[in-house]
Structures are given as C-alpha cells and as structure tokens.
Write an enzyme that holds these catalytic residues in place. Structure first.
Site, PDB file in Angstrom:
ATOM      1  N   CYS A 290     -10.000  -1.237  14.892  1.00  0.00           N
ATOM      2  CA  CYS A 290     -10.255  -2.663  15.151  1.00  0.00           C
ATOM      3  C   CYS A 290     -10.403  -2.978  16.638  1.00  0.00           C
ATOM      4  O   CYS A 290     -11.073  -3.956  16.998  1.00  0.00           O
ATOM      5  CB  CYS A 290      -9.127  -3.513  14.596  1.00  0.00           C
ATOM      6  SG  CYS A 290      -8.824  -3.207  12.859  1.00  0.00           S
TER       7      CYS A 290
ATOM      8  N   GLU B  80       2.228   1.755  -3.379  1.00  0.00           N
ATOM      9  CA  GLU B  80       1.156   2.249  -4.249  1.00  0.00           C
ATOM     10  C   GLU B  80       0.915   3.734  -3.999  1.00  0.00           C
ATOM     11  O   GLU B  80       0.777   4.526  -4.934  1.00  0.00           O
ATOM     12  CB  GLU B  80      -0.114   1.432  -3.975  1.00  0.00           C
ATOM     13  CG  GLU B  80      -1.204   1.632  -5.008  1.00  0.00           C
ATOM     14  CD  GLU B  80      -2.489   0.883  -4.626  1.00  0.00           C
ATOM     15  OE1 GLU B  80      -2.464   0.083  -3.678  1.00  0.00           O
ATOM     16  OE2 GLU B  80      -3.501   1.136  -5.295  1.00  0.00           O
TER      17      GLU B  80
ATOM     18  N   CYS C 162      -7.787  -1.941   4.246  1.00  0.00           N
ATOM     19  CA  CYS C 162      -7.601  -3.102   5.129  1.00  0.00           C
ATOM     20  C   CYS C 162      -8.887  -3.526   5.796  1.00  0.00           C
ATOM     21  O   CYS C 162      -8.987  -4.623   6.311  1.00  0.00           O
ATOM     22  CB  CYS C 162      -6.631  -2.813   6.268  1.00  0.00           C
ATOM     23  SG  CYS C 162      -5.441  -1.608   5.916  1.00  0.00           S
TER      24      CYS C 162
ATOM     25  N   GLU D 120       0.840  -1.198   0.000  1.00  0.00           N
ATOM     26  CA  GLU D 120       0.000   0.000   0.000  1.00  0.00           C
ATOM     27  C   GLU D 120       0.876   1.250   0.000  1.00  0.00           C
ATOM     28  O   GLU D 120       0.568   2.231  -0.691  1.00  0.00           O
ATOM     29  CB  GLU D 120      -0.902  -0.032   1.228  1.00  0.00           C
ATOM     30  CG  GLU D 120      -2.149   0.815   1.107  1.00  0.00           C
ATOM     31  CD  GLU D 120      -3.101   0.565   2.281  1.00  0.00           C
ATOM     32  OE1 GLU D 120      -3.822  -0.438   2.240  1.00  0.00           O
ATOM     33  OE2 GLU D 120      -3.101   1.368   3.225  1.00  0.00           O
TER      34      GLU D 120
ATOM     35  N   SER E 163      -6.895   1.909  -2.294  1.00  0.00           N
ATOM     36  CA  SER E 163      -5.734   1.083  -2.613  1.00  0.00           C
ATOM     37  C   SER E 163      -6.225  -0.295  -3.037  1.00  0.00           C
ATOM     38  O   SER E 163      -7.229  -0.792  -2.530  1.00  0.00           O
ATOM     39  CB  SER E 163      -4.863   0.958  -1.363  1.00  0.00           C
ATOM     40  OG  SER E 163      -4.009  -0.146  -1.480  1.00  0.00           O
TER      41      SER E 163
ATOM     42  N   LYS F 234     -14.775  -9.791   8.621  1.00  0.00           N
ATOM     43  CA  LYS F 234     -13.708 -10.683   8.152  1.00  0.00           C
ATOM     44  C   LYS F 234     -14.268 -12.049   7.778  1.00  0.00           C
ATOM     45  O   LYS F 234     -13.731 -12.745   6.929  1.00  0.00           O
ATOM     46  CB  LYS F 234     -12.639 -10.851   9.234  1.00  0.00           C
ATOM     47  CG  LYS F 234     -11.790  -9.601   9.458  1.00  0.00           C
ATOM     48  CD  LYS F 234     -10.787  -9.397   8.341  1.00  0.00           C
ATOM     49  CE  LYS F 234     -10.005  -8.105   8.541  1.00  0.00           C
ATOM     50  NZ  LYS F 234      -9.302  -7.689   7.324  1.00  0.00           N
TER      51      LYS F 234
ATOM     52  N   GLU G   7     -15.419 -11.477   4.417  1.00  0.00           N
ATOM     53  CA  GLU G   7     -14.305 -11.211   3.506  1.00  0.00           C
ATOM     54  C   GLU G   7     -13.623 -12.503   3.057  1.00  0.00           C
ATOM     55  O   GLU G   7     -13.324 -12.687   1.878  1.00  0.00           O
ATOM     56  CB  GLU G   7     -13.275 -10.293   4.183  1.00  0.00           C
ATOM     57  CG  GLU G   7     -12.159  -9.839   3.246  1.00  0.00           C
ATOM     58  CD  GLU G   7     -11.040  -9.095   3.963  1.00  0.00           C
ATOM     59  OE1 GLU G   7     -10.651  -9.526   5.071  1.00  0.00           O
ATOM     60  OE2 GLU G   7     -10.555  -8.092   3.426  1.00  0.00           O
TER      61      GLU G   7
ATOM     62  N   GLU H 180     -13.091 -13.958  -4.904  1.00  0.00           N
ATOM     63  CA  GLU H 180     -11.793 -13.553  -5.454  1.00  0.00           C
ATOM     64  C   GLU H 180     -10.628 -13.925  -4.539  1.00  0.00           C
ATOM     65  O   GLU H 180      -9.479 -13.866  -4.958  1.00  0.00           O
ATOM     66  CB  GLU H 180     -11.778 -12.049  -5.774  1.00  0.00           C
ATOM     67  CG  GLU H 180     -12.015 -11.107  -4.598  1.00  0.00           C
ATOM     68  CD  GLU H 180     -13.484 -10.728  -4.379  1.00  0.00           C
ATOM     69  OE1 GLU H 180     -14.361 -11.551  -4.706  1.00  0.00           O
ATOM     70  OE2 GLU H 180     -13.740  -9.626  -3.874  1.00  0.00           O
TER      71      GLU H 180
END
Lengths: 496, 591
Positions: free
Chosen positions: B516, B289, B312, B286, B332, B371, B374, B379
């Site tokens: 978090c 990037e 994230c 990141e 990102s 999560k 996720e 993908e």
C-alpha cells in the site's frame, strides 16, 4: 490509344534477374520453375558448400537489401549465423506498402518458388529450420500462389526434412499483415508477427540477435530473396560485375506518373534517371516538359532536371536528397504543383505513422498542416522556415526509418522548387494550376459572346452581365465549382 | 564487467558496458531531460520505449540524434548533450508535444505535479509556434468508479502501459490507433469500466500528465462535513501516515500520524479513527480462518483448500475475480480493513453513540484507488446505504488540508479517538508488502502454539523482492508462506496454485509495488523507487514504537468481541466482516 507491347519498349537497357521468370513461367507449376534452373542453387549449395562458404558468396556478390535501407545482405546473414541459438528464423518481408510499387507482388505472383528457394538457402546459411513470409492480406493472388508453391515444394522435397538428402530441414509458413506501411520496418514487422502492435523498437538489439520470439532472425525483402538463387548459380563475380562500385546488381523500379511507358522495369544499378525515364519510359506524356521525378516511395525526395544524369545507386540518391526505397519512381511534368506533391506524400505518412514517437506522430501532422495552409493561400513566409526546421528535426529525432525519411518530399521540394513555395505564399499563385484555392475563374472579355450559359449554370449567382454583352464573375461569390467553364462553348471562361 | 570510456560534453567518464548514455551522463552530474523514460530500479520496472525523443543527444559520427535513455555507450564515444543542434531538436520536439496538449494547466488535476509542465519550464518554452492552426487530438472522457481518463492529455509515454501490462499483467491498457490518433486505451477503445481493469491505479501513479487521475471526492467530503445532520467518521489507512508529509514538502518516510489526526480533527470530522484498528480485526478473522483451514488440512480433510490467500487488497480481489474466478473459493472471505471498519462503525459504533446509520457518513483516507470502487460494491451496503460512503486518497486529503489553510508541519500531534482508533503495531505494517502475513503470523503463532511469541519481527517476510517465500516455525510445525506484490508477481504464484504446484500454506498478495505504500493514491513518486523504501522504513518504525504489537492483544478488539461479535468467525462476524467473490470474467467488454 494502343498499349505499347513488350517488344516496342526498349528492353535493351533492362537486365532481368529478380524478374527473370515473371511472365515467362506458369507460377503454379513447380516444373516450370525447375526447368528454368529452379532449386538447382539449393541443391548445389546443400551438397557442395558449407554455410560459411555460401554466406561468403552472398557477401562477395555485394548485394544489398532491396527493401529500402540497402544494408549488405551477406553481412546480415553472417550476423544471424553467428548468433548462438537452438532456434532461428528466416523471415521474408512481403509487406509491400509504397503506393504504386508492386515489384514484390509481381515476384510473388509470377515466381513464388524463387522466394521459397532463397529462404531455404538463407535458412541453411544461418542455421534456421523455419521461415515465415509476412505478407499483406491485400495480396490474395500472391497468397494463393505462395500456398500452392509451398505445398508443391514440400511434395518435391525442397521443403521439409532432409532436403536433397542432406540433414538440412526447412519449412515455410505464411503470416498475414493487416496493411500497415510501418510493418515494412523489420522490428515493427516482427512485433506484428508476434501478435503485438506493429510498431518499431530501437535497434540494437538487431533482429539478427533477438528477433521473432526473441530468437535470431534474418529479415529480407522479397526482391532481395529473388536475386539469391541466381547469385549462387551464376556466381558472385558475375553479379558484382553488374552495377556501380557500392551498389551491385539490378533494381526493379515501378515507373509511374507522366511517362509514356509505365510499369515495372529492372535495370542495372548505375543507370541514369534520364535513361529510365526517357529511353525505357519513352519520355513524358503528351509532349509536356519534365519537371521532377520522385524516387523511393512516399518518403523519397523529388529530383529535378539537374539530377537526371546521376547514376542511380544507394549513395547517389541519398546525396541528392532522395533514396532508393523499395523502388518507386513517379515522374511529374509541368502540370504538377510541387507543394501539392509534398502535401500528398505527407498525407500518406501522417496516415501510416505508428504514433510511437512524438516527432513522427505530431511533427508529420504539423508539416501537413503547414503545407495545407500554403496550398490554400494562408501561408506566410515564416512558415517556410518552420517547414524546413520541422522537417530537419523530424528526420534527426524520429525513432525509425519512417519518420527519419518522411520529411524528404518536403525538404527536396523546398530545395529544388523553393520558388514554387514562394509564389504560393507571396503571390498566392499556383503556377501549375493545381491548388484550387489559389485559382480564380475568369471570363475573357474578347471571347465572351454573352450567351448567358455560364450565368444560368452558376449555382450561386456569381456571374453577371447583359445578354450579348461580356459577362463577369464575382470572385467573392464564386465557389469555384467549375460549372461555367464546363458550359462555355467559346473558351471565354478560364482558370488563372 | 567490461568498462567503457567515453566523453560527454567534453568530459571523460568510465562506466560499465551496457550503460545507457543517459545514465553515463548522470555519473558526471549531467541531467539529460527525460519524459517517457521511467526506471523503478528495485522493482525491475523500466519504461524505455524511446518514444518522446526529448532525451536526444548528438553522437559524433552518427547521422541522426540518439535517444540517450535507450542508446548504450560505446568505447570512445563522443557525446554532446547541449549542442545547438540538440537544443533546437529537443525544443522543437517539446513544442510539438505541447502543440497537441490542452493548455488548461491552471485547472488541471496534475498542475504543479506534472512532468510535462516541469519539462516545459526546464526547457524555457515561451510559445508554441503555429498553435492557432494546429489540430489537437481529442478523445471522449472516460470516468470509472476510481479513475478518470482524459486522453486529450496523453503524450504516449507508455508508462501506464508498462505498469498495466508488464508489471501488473492486467492488460487493460494498450496503445491503439495509429499516427496522430494513437492513444493508450482499453481494447476497442471501450471504457475502463468494461475492461479487466482492477483499479490498482498504478497507471495513475506513473502518468506524467493529467491524462490519468483519480475520481475526486473531496467536494463530497466537504459537503458531509458541513451537513449538521450527519455524524462524520473518518478512518485512515496505515500507509497514509508514511507518505502524506511528502505533499507538504517533507522528506519521504516522515511519519506524520499525529499531525494528520490534528488536521482531520480541525477539518471537522466528528470522530477520527484508524483503519489500523480494523486491520487488527482482519487479523482476528483472517488468522482464525487460516488456522481453521490449516488444522482441518493437517487432519486430512480433503475439502479444505490451501493455500489461503489474503483478501485485504481490493485491486487484487478484482484481479482474481477477472482472471482466476475458478479459484474464488481460495482467498480468505475476510473483508478488507476498510470495509470491516465501515461495517463496525455503522453497527457497533453507531449503536454505541445512538446514531442511525443513515445519519452517519464514513469517510476513508486510503493510499489506493481501488478502494473507491470497493466501497461502492453492492455487497458492502445495507438497504442501499454503503458501509463506507466515500474513499479519498492521500493526495486528496492533502488538498483538503491545504484548502483549510492548515500547515501540516506546524500542527501539534494528536491521538486517534477511542474505541475504533486504537491499534497494534501489527495493524500498522499492513501498509508494506509482507506486513499482513507478518501480522497474521504474530497472532496465529500464539493461538496455534499457545505460547508467547518472543520475537515479533519476522525479518524474513520483509523486503522489496517481487516474490518472496519464507518458512515460519509454529513450534515444530513448519508453515510455508509466500508473498507477492505487484499483480504480475501474484499471477506467477497463482498459476502455481492453479497447477497444483504451490507449496505454500498461506500467501499474501498486494497489487501495488511495495504494497500500500506504493499505492495508486499516494503522493506521486515520479519514478523514484527510493521513496517507496523510505515509506516502508517509516511503517516498520511506527510498528516498533507501538506498545502493543499483536492484533489479538488490542484491548478494544477484545472488547468488540466481548460486547458485540462474540468470537472470530461467529455468525455475527460472518455477517459483518466476511464476504464472497464473483466470477467477473464474462463481464469483460460486455456493455
């Protein structure tokens, strides 16, 4: 049976202020309204009075909100006028929701301009330039007439910019309600107007400080507004000359139930229930005995013979265990079961509770269940104590007026007709013959000729007996369908 | 400010005008019971519907009882919080609430951690009159990839609604129906899966009952651990170590990193690794990037879009896929640390230990419910085999540890395994709001300027304010950084970006309050915001104690690039560590 005409019903006890134009003018012609002094009050106030003076007139008149709570209207206007804001709103509560009450609809359908004029007056007084009428969508005729009236008033310059050549500008729009009883509560109404769930919120803040879109807002009921132009035209003194010490003017009641003359009546505050029911209402239907009168809509209380001579005003009705509400008045006779009546009204409030606070959401449901047990013969004596405690706690703890009043039918019938509850519970009897589960079909031996018609009609074979001999109904098999009673030509089958 | 004198239960108290009766009573040490009320002071989250009516008190001269959570004090007020009238009313209301609540407490996910249960204990409820004939409201069970809604247990406290609408501006949950049938649900009573829910789990974090809980994967983890053909690898997110101790009665903010590693090893995981390692990897990708976009932007490349947004947080990713799909090129493309870890574990590490990826099970311990969703995204799998097999929450880990008869407090401290267990302090601070961007700054600064960063603590990026901004000097080049935690705050920053008004070069966004550490999978804070602050302190302390505090200095990260990935943003890195986003707006309410 011929319907009594207006001239036959005693009108002498009635004073028509809010309903003055209903049925008299063509509501779709603004000229008709103008001929009857329409918009004169607005013109006079705009040209001769400051907002403070005008609010003073309303305060002096002593008029209180006709929607139910009876808050002094002038004071409400004063609060809104003193709230500092660039933008304020005038709202008309036309979410009439009490079953059987239709005074607001009658005014909107019969005299829409009076509401528009009053709202403009209110706008001038509090410093608002926009008004909304929150009207339930189930009133299509009232909506159509309001739309016509608003466009006529704009055309005539009674709404819009520089009204009567003054700097005052005011316009009115409609907002439709989806028919929730609780949206008659002003904070719930405002939430609904904002597109939110129609549920009340705690006051303070009052709408006069923070209402529609967070701006100071004055909310009044249709009937309240309908009084306003007349108060300006005839003066506060005239208005306050009518009524009792604390309740001024008139009130429209929707008289219904077991009376000979049903319909809307507008009577001065202070009139007794007896005068309304027996003189204006023409007494009880079919010569039956009077049992009770329920005032104040679904969350009002049931009053009895001993209350008939009490002068009607806000305080007295509350002291009797009922309330003014929006003016429902349902008369009951000896054929009515008071436990069933309480259950009927609870059924309504269970449906109409918004569900926000637990006592109203769950408590009313539990009240209903208890009443249902009593009506079906499953009640026990401790249930009556539970009914009372639950009713009192719901009143004491609910968030808004709905829950704070919904147990009234239960409490008032417990107070005034306790013996009926006891007979349902202990004797498993419903004296009025309403609670089907507590009744049985019975054949009077002497009257029965043994024609067998009842036995043949019985779908479950509960009736036995030889031809030409008296028959017998087996109560354990009987499903209480009533087919035997219908077939019997000798009055031998009875419900007891 | 004006002060008001009043009497509560016969004792005088003076409080600022505008204080509620509930808070004034607190000053006297009088703890009026509350149920629906919730106040997360530092986060400006207050749930005050006045709905449960448990907190009612008697106010002299007032007709009915007043809800103390939402009634302000007035001069000379005389309040009774424990009169017979109040006690009877409170008890009756509690009995009513319980009469419409399932009684399966013994097997309820919230048992022992339930505000309603605690209140029943406090009020000494021993029976519910009329329960045998009281109808209960029932609703269909709704299971989504992350959250289970068992609405029979909903008490209409509306806390979830406040979080979902006011704080997160997600708008997935609202009160629907009326009267006895009222409940909080997505529009049209559809399933959560078909709503704009981001699975941030903040509804679960505040639910006082078992109405909203996480999808429990502990049994799947136990199965994997007991399967001899599987190599089971575990990764632990940075926020877990700062909160897990609370489940074992430790003070909020107790760091239990070492004990947690011991516990995981005893539970039978073959390799105990750290998501912090992947956090360092995230910074490499990141950060590179960011620098790439920044450099091209400075050079006048009009194709480059700034600000760059962090990616994230899976709740946040869901949020912009639903709400800002037209801007999906801006965040990102770096995968989240959880997914980077899974991807590397099942490629680089699997090759290293010569295990087929199909025989490897990767478990993640996360403070997060999103999560769970996720790791189920298509993908993030290869031939149907997910990079991360199961994600369990901090709470679920605590259950696992307890089931294994382990007492966390008494376990010796242990170290993570190498190579995927080593991390810098930069990886640790991912757990707190502002941490990701601070970690990125530490690395980006050194790469951009070629100089050594003397002071690695960027205090200006820390804190609990919902939206923060800071300028960082990159050797003469000023970098504007925006930080938001809570999706409502994110929305404000995003609206600016959309309107072309944003001044930022980079923005960090975390869906949950405090980042978090306040995630939907953490031990329940029961409305106490000081717990979140204590966890944040623990995270920054852990960072301070680390010998390496910059991601690019992590020797195992360097080794990973040397041996496997080549360099950040390489083709291989793109394949394994980056992703793309979807326009999900049209999916809302489409079954």
């Amino acid at each position: 049976m011929p319907v009594a005409t207006l001239t036959e019903i005693p009108v002498k006890k009635q004073i028509r202020i809010a309903l003055r134009n209903c049925g008299v003018i063509n509501p779709e012609k603004i000229e008709d309204y103008i001929v009857r002094d329409g918009y004169f009050a607005l013109g006079m106030v705009l040209s001769e009075m400051t907002p403070e003076n005008a609010i003073g007139v309303i305060k002096d008149s002593g008029i209180r909100g006709r929607g139910g709570a009876g808050f002094p209207t002038g004071l409400k206007w004063e609060f809104a006028s003193k709230s500092m804001s660039e933008q304020k709103y005038v709202v008309c509560n036309a979410d009439e929701g009490d079953p059987g009450a239709f005074m607001d609809r009658s005014i909107l359908e019969g005299d829409p301009h009076t509401v528009l004029e009053a709202m403009a007056l209110c706008g001038y007084c509090i410093g608002a330039n926009t008004g909304y009428i929150y009207i339930r969508a189930e009133y299509p005729l009232a909506i159509a007439r309001l739309k016509t009236a608003i466009s006529q008033a704009r055309e005539f310059g009674f709404l819009g910019k520089s009204i009567f050549g003054s700097e005052f500008e005011f316009d009115i729009h409609l907002k439709y309600g989806a028919g929730a009883f609780v949206c008659g509560e002003e904070t719930a109404l405002i939430h609904s107007m904002e597109g939110l769930r129609g549920e009340p919120s705690l006051k303070p803040p009052f709408p006069s400080e923070s209402g529609y879109l967070g701006k100071p807002t004055n909310v009044n009921n249709v009937e309240t507004y309908a009084n306003i132009p007349v108060i300006f035209l005839k003066g506060a003194e005239w208005f306050s000359g009518i009524g009792t010490e604390k309740s001024k003017g008139t009130k429209v009641f929707a008289l219904a139930g077991k009376v000979n003359n049903v319909g809307l009546v507008e009577v001065p505050m202070g009139i007794t229930l007896r005068e309304v029911i027996f003189e204006i209402g023409g007494g009880i239907k079919d010569g039956k005995g009077f049992k009770a009168v329920q005032t104040g809509g679904p969350s009002g209380g049931c009053l009895t013979e001993k209350h008939l001579d009490t002068p009607i005003d806000y305080e007295n009705l509350i002291a009797c265990g009922s309330m003014m509400g929006s003016g429902g008045m349902i008369v009951m006779d000896e054929d009515d079961c008071m436990v069933s009546i309480a259950k009927f009204f609870l059924d309504f409030t269970v449906e109409e509770s918004c569900g926000k606070c637990s006592p109203c959401r769950i408590g009313n449901k539990r009240l209903y269940e208890l009443l249902d047990r009593i009506c079906t013969g499953k009640g026990e004596m401790p249930d009556l104590d539970r009914l009372r405690n639950l009713s009192e706690v719901i009143k004491d703890t609910s968030l808004c007026g709905l829950g704070q009043s919904s147990p009234n039918p239960v409490l008032s019938t417990l107070n005034n007709f306790y013996h009926e509850y006891v007979s349902h519970v202990e004797d498993k009897k419903c004296q009025a013959g309403v609670c089907r589960d507590l009744l049985e079909y019975f054949i009077i031996e002497e009257n029965c000729v043994g024609c067998t018609a009842c036995a043949r009609a019985c779908p479950v074979g509960a009736i036995s007996g030889e031809r030409k001999e008296p028959h017998l109904i087996n109560p354990d098999t009987c499903i209480k369908c009533g087919a035997c009673l219908e077939k019997c030509k000798f009055d031998a089958v009875i419900l007891r | 400010m004006d002060r008001v004198k009043l009497t509560i239960d016969g004792r005088a108290v003076e409080v600022p005008a505008g204080t509620t009766i509930y808070k004034a009573a607190k000053e006297l040490g009088i703890d009026i019971p509350i149920l629906c009320y919730m106040d997360l002071k530092d986060l400006n989250i207050e749930n005050k519907p006045g709905g449960c009516r448990i907190c009612v008190v008697e106010v002299e001269g007032r007709g009915n009882l007043a809800s103390s959570c939402s009634t302000n004090v007035a001069a000379g007020m005389v309040v009774k919080t424990n009169s017979m009238r109040v006690i009877n009313a409170r008890r009756t209301v509690m009995e009513l609430i319980l009469s419409d609540h399932p009684k399966d407490c013994l097997s309820c996910a919230k048992s022992g951690n339930c505000d309603l249960q605690d209140m029943a204990v406090k009020l000494g409820i021993r029976e519910i009159p009329g329960q045998e004939y009281a109808e209960m409201s029932t609703y269909r069970l709704d299971t989504s990839p992350s959250i289970i809604r068992e609405l029979d247990k909903c008490i209409m406290c509306r806390r979830c609604e406040t979080m979902c609408n006011d704080f997160q501006t997600v708008g997935a949950l609202h009160a629907v129906n009326r009267g006895f049938e009222s409940v909080v649900a997505p529009a049209f009573e559809m399933n959560l899966e078909h709503s704009p829910c981001t699975y941030c789990g903040q509804c679960v974090a505040v639910c006082p009952t078992g109405a909203l809980t996480e999808v429990d994967h502990t049994s799947k983890v136990i199965s994997a651990l007991n399967d001899p053909t599987k190599t089971v690898v575990v990764q632990t997110a940075p926020a877990v170590r700062a909160a897990l101790g609370e489940e074992f009665g430790m003070e909020p903010g107790t760091r239990v990193t070492g004990q947690m590693v011991s516990a995981l090893r005893q539970l039978g995981f073959d390799y105990v690794f750290d998501t912090d390692f992947a956090a360092d990897l995230t910074i490499m990708e990141e950060g590179t990037e960011l620098l790439g976009r920044l450099t091209r932007f400075m050079e006048g490349d009009e194709e480059v879009k700034l600000p760059i947004l962090t990616s994230c947080c899976p709740g946040w990713v869901n949020f912009f896929e639903y709400n800002y799909p037209e801007m999906k090129e801006i965040p990102s493309t770096a995968r989240s640390p959880q997914q980077m870890f899974g991807s590397i574990a099942k490629s680089y590490f699997a090759e290293m230990i010569e295990v087929d990826r199909k025989d490897m099970v990767v478990i993640s311990i996360m403070p997060c419910l999103a999560k769970k969703y996720e790791c189920q995204r298509e993908e993030f799998s290869v031939d149907g085999n997910p990079d991360v097999d199961y994600s369990i929450t901090t709470r679920e880990l605590a259950h696992l540890i307890k089931q294994a008869n382990l007492d966390l407090a008494k376990l010796d401290s242990d170290d993570f395994d190498a190579p995927l267990g080593e991390s810098s302090g930069a990886g640790v601070i991912f757990a707190a709001t502002g941490g990701v961007i601070e970690a990125a700054t530490r690395t980006a600064y050194e790469i951009y300027t070629g100089k050594v960063l003397e002071k690695v603590d960027f205090e200006q990026l820390r804190g609990m304010e919902g939206i923060r901004s800071a300028k960082v000097d990159f050797d003469g080049q000023e970098i504007n950084i925006g930080i938001a935690h809570g999706l409502g705050n994110a929305r404000k920053l995003l609206d600016d970006v959309k309107a072309g008004k944003s001044q930022y070069h980079a923005i960090e966004i975390m869906a949950c309050p405090g980042g978090c550490i306040g995630g939907g999978g953490q031990p329940l804070h029961h409305g106490d915001a000081s717990i979140l602050k204590a966890r944040a302190r623990a995270i920054y302390a852990e960072d301070r104690d680390k010998p390496i505090r910059k991601s690019h200095e992590n020797p195992y990260i360097k080794k990973l690039y040397e041996e496997f990935l080549g360099e950040p943003m390489s083709e291989k890195a793109h394949e394994l560590l980056h992703t793309h986003y979807f326009d999900k707006r049209k999916k809302i309410f489409q079954v």
